[in-house]
Design a protein around this motif. Sequence first.
Motif, mmCIF file in Angstrom:
data_model
loop_
_atom_site.group_PDB
_atom_site.id
_atom_site.type_symbol
_atom_site.label_atom_id
_atom_site.label_comp_id
_atom_site.label_asym_id
_atom_site.label_seq_id
_atom_site.Cartn_x
_atom_site.Cartn_y
_atom_site.Cartn_z
ATOM 1 N N PRO A 40 46.056 -68.747 12.568
ATOM 2 C CA PRO A 40 47.473 -68.372 12.572
ATOM 3 C C PRO A 40 48.341 -69.561 12.955
ATOM 4 N N MET A 41 49.498 -69.688 12.290
ATOM 5 C CA MET A 41 50.338 -70.863 12.457
ATOM 6 C C MET A 41 51.753 -70.485 12.880
ATOM 7 N N VAL A 265 54.611 -78.342 14.479
ATOM 8 C CA VAL A 265 53.589 -77.987 13.495
ATOM 9 C C VAL A 265 52.375 -78.902 13.640
ATOM 10 N N LYS A 266 52.601 -80.201 13.767
ATOM 11 C CA LYS A 266 51.496 -81.150 13.897
ATOM 12 C C LYS A 266 50.721 -80.915 15.188
ATOM 13 N N ASP A 270 46.801 -79.937 15.205
ATOM 14 C CA ASP A 270 45.827 -80.739 15.948
ATOM 15 C C ASP A 270 45.073 -79.870 16.947
ATOM 16 N N PHE A 271 45.802 -78.970 17.590
ATOM 17 C CA PHE A 271 45.223 -78.145 18.646
ATOM 18 C C PHE A 271 44.145 -77.210 18.100
ATOM 19 N N CYS A 272 44.357 -76.703 16.872
ATOM 20 C CA CYS A 272 43.385 -75.759 16.301
ATOM 21 C C CYS A 272 42.395 -76.450 15.357
ATOM 22 N N ASN A 273 42.385 -77.786 15.363
ATOM 23 C CA ASN A 273 41.450 -78.558 14.522
ATOM 24 C C ASN A 273 41.565 -78.171 13.050
ATOM 25 N N PHE A 274 42.801 -78.137 12.566
ATOM 26 C CA PHE A 274 43.056 -77.708 11.192
ATOM 27 C C PHE A 274 42.271 -78.556 10.187
ATOM 28 N N ASN A 293 64.760 -71.280 -0.069
ATOM 29 C CA ASN A 293 65.139 -72.699 0.002
ATOM 30 C C ASN A 293 64.841 -73.305 1.366
ATOM 31 N N GLN A 294 64.982 -72.503 2.433
ATOM 32 C CA GLN A 294 64.696 -73.029 3.767
ATOM 33 C C GLN A 294 63.220 -73.393 3.910
ATOM 34 N N THR A 295 62.372 -72.642 3.207
ATOM 35 C CA THR A 295 60.946 -72.955 3.232
ATOM 36 C C THR A 295 60.697 -74.351 2.670
ATOM 37 N N LEU A 296 61.459 -74.694 1.635
ATOM 38 C CA LEU A 296 61.298 -76.004 1.005
ATOM 39 C C LEU A 296 61.657 -77.124 1.973
ATOM 40 N N GLN A 297 62.614 -76.826 2.892
ATOM 41 C CA GLN A 297 63.031 -77.823 3.871
ATOM 42 C C GLN A 297 62.186 -77.756 5.144
ATOM 43 N N GLY A 298 61.415 -76.682 5.301
ATOM 44 C CA GLY A 298 60.631 -76.486 6.510
ATOM 45 C C GLY A 298 59.390 -77.354 6.553
ATOM 46 N N LYS A 299 58.655 -77.226 7.663
ATOM 47 C CA LYS A 299 57.542 -78.129 7.918
ATOM 48 C C LYS A 299 56.184 -77.451 7.824
ATOM 49 N N LEU A 300 56.144 -76.121 7.917
ATOM 50 C CA LEU A 300 54.848 -75.460 7.980
ATOM 51 C C LEU A 300 54.110 -75.513 6.652
ATOM 52 N N ILE A 301 54.680 -74.896 5.616
ATOM 53 C CA ILE A 301 53.965 -74.827 4.340
ATOM 54 C C ILE A 301 53.801 -76.226 3.748
ATOM 55 N N LYS A 302 54.814 -77.089 3.927
ATOM 56 C CA LYS A 302 54.665 -78.477 3.471
ATOM 57 C C LYS A 302 53.511 -79.164 4.187
ATOM 58 N N GLY A 303 53.395 -78.911 5.492
ATOM 59 C CA GLY A 303 52.303 -79.502 6.253
ATOM 60 C C GLY A 303 50.949 -79.027 5.758
ATOM 61 N N ILE A 304 50.884 -77.750 5.405
ATOM 62 C CA ILE A 304 49.623 -77.194 4.910
ATOM 63 C C ILE A 304 49.276 -77.772 3.541
ATOM 64 N N THR A 305 50.250 -77.806 2.628
ATOM 65 C CA THR A 305 49.957 -78.315 1.287
ATOM 66 C C THR A 305 49.632 -79.805 1.317
ATOM 67 N N ASN A 306 50.242 -80.540 2.223
ATOM 68 C CA ASN A 306 49.930 -81.967 2.337
ATOM 69 C C ASN A 306 48.488 -82.185 2.794
ATOM 70 N N LYS A 307 48.037 -81.358 3.734
ATOM 71 C CA LYS A 307 46.677 -81.496 4.236
ATOM 72 C C LYS A 307 45.651 -80.937 3.258
ATOM 73 N N ALA A 308 46.063 -79.964 2.448
ATOM 74 C CA ALA A 308 45.129 -79.299 1.537
ATOM 75 C C ALA A 308 44.571 -80.248 0.488
#
Length: 375
Positions: A40-41, A265-266, A270-274, A293-308
């Motif tokens: 959970p994030m 988010v980072k 890091d804490f949950c060893n994503f 649109n706020q999702t596009l500017q947000g950090k959570l889903i972008k952070g996930i897709t970047n790591k994926a």
Amino acid sequence: MKILLAPDKFRGSLDAPQVCQAMAEGIKMVSPEIEVISLPMADGGEGTLDLLLWYAGGQKRTAKVHDPLGRLIYAQYGISADGKTAFIEMATASGLNLLKTDERNPLLTSTFGTGELIKTAVEAGVEQIILGIGGSATTDAGIGMAKALGWQFLDANNQEIEAIGGNLSLIKKIVPPLPSSKLPEIQVACDVTNPLYGINGAAHIYGPQKGADSEAVAILDMGLTDFAHLTGLPEDTFNGPGFGAAGGLGFGCVFFLNAKLKEGVKLLMDFCNFDKNLYNVDLIITGEGKIDNQTLQGKLIKGITNKAQQIPVAAICGTLAVTPQQMQEIGIFYANSILNKPQSLADALQVGYEGVRDATYYLVNMFYQISAIKS
């Protein structure tokens, strides 16, 4: 098949662990043999520290502290199950939510209560403190927090002054506490990038919402400027990104506590060893109450897709308000709303769990069948 679940909360309906539970239930309806990892994030704001505490298997404690105007209140903080980490949300002691509208005045408020929470955690013997600094009622550069930890602030007559925002320019001497027990490592969850002072600084951008009129904003901005220069640090050091967070508490945490500022988010990832949990994952499912649109500017889903990287990412949500092109931009290959018929928001909130479960089933069943055909 191995699926990683990394959703945010559905505000007003489900917290992030409950979303994971509903998603996992939907997946097991497809096949009980699918391996599910639930992480959970949160987006770095509200709920982030509660999630960190959830991962740490700890519990909340209560301490008597002072609110932004110096009144005694009870504030909660968390301690991990192993007793090594404390989780503190400054808003519980120094937050805007603790004041009535007519009480809001950052010239008079202080982060003293936040310092008291930190002191309580230090006395508990923790080795690390994770501090969230959103939702503050203060613009005092953290001098209130520091005073609670033994720092003194003297005026031109060598008299100690009250550690409030309106007194920053009166400080002529900073006296550190006597050497005592060493502070633990402190990480600050900070998603604001504003500098300490100036037109984009703490006073100008956030002062008005804390009750400051134009005159008060000018006083506070001058105070932040004067205090920063008094520290003797180079300007490119004390007016950097994030130092204006929580009325300058970002700066105060670095200067007084030797803390490290980190995106929420980072910090959570890091804490949950994503990264380690991505090993051999076939599909990532994220989600939140509303994707727009706020999702596009947000950090959570972008952070996930970047790591994926090459792992496909899908999203389940309450309201889906993005175009296919926007989905491609953020890196989601599939998104689906849990709403399958016309209904009011109140009704939708009541059936959030079932909606997430069923939407996840439809998604995973499709993915599972396609994967079976390919193999």
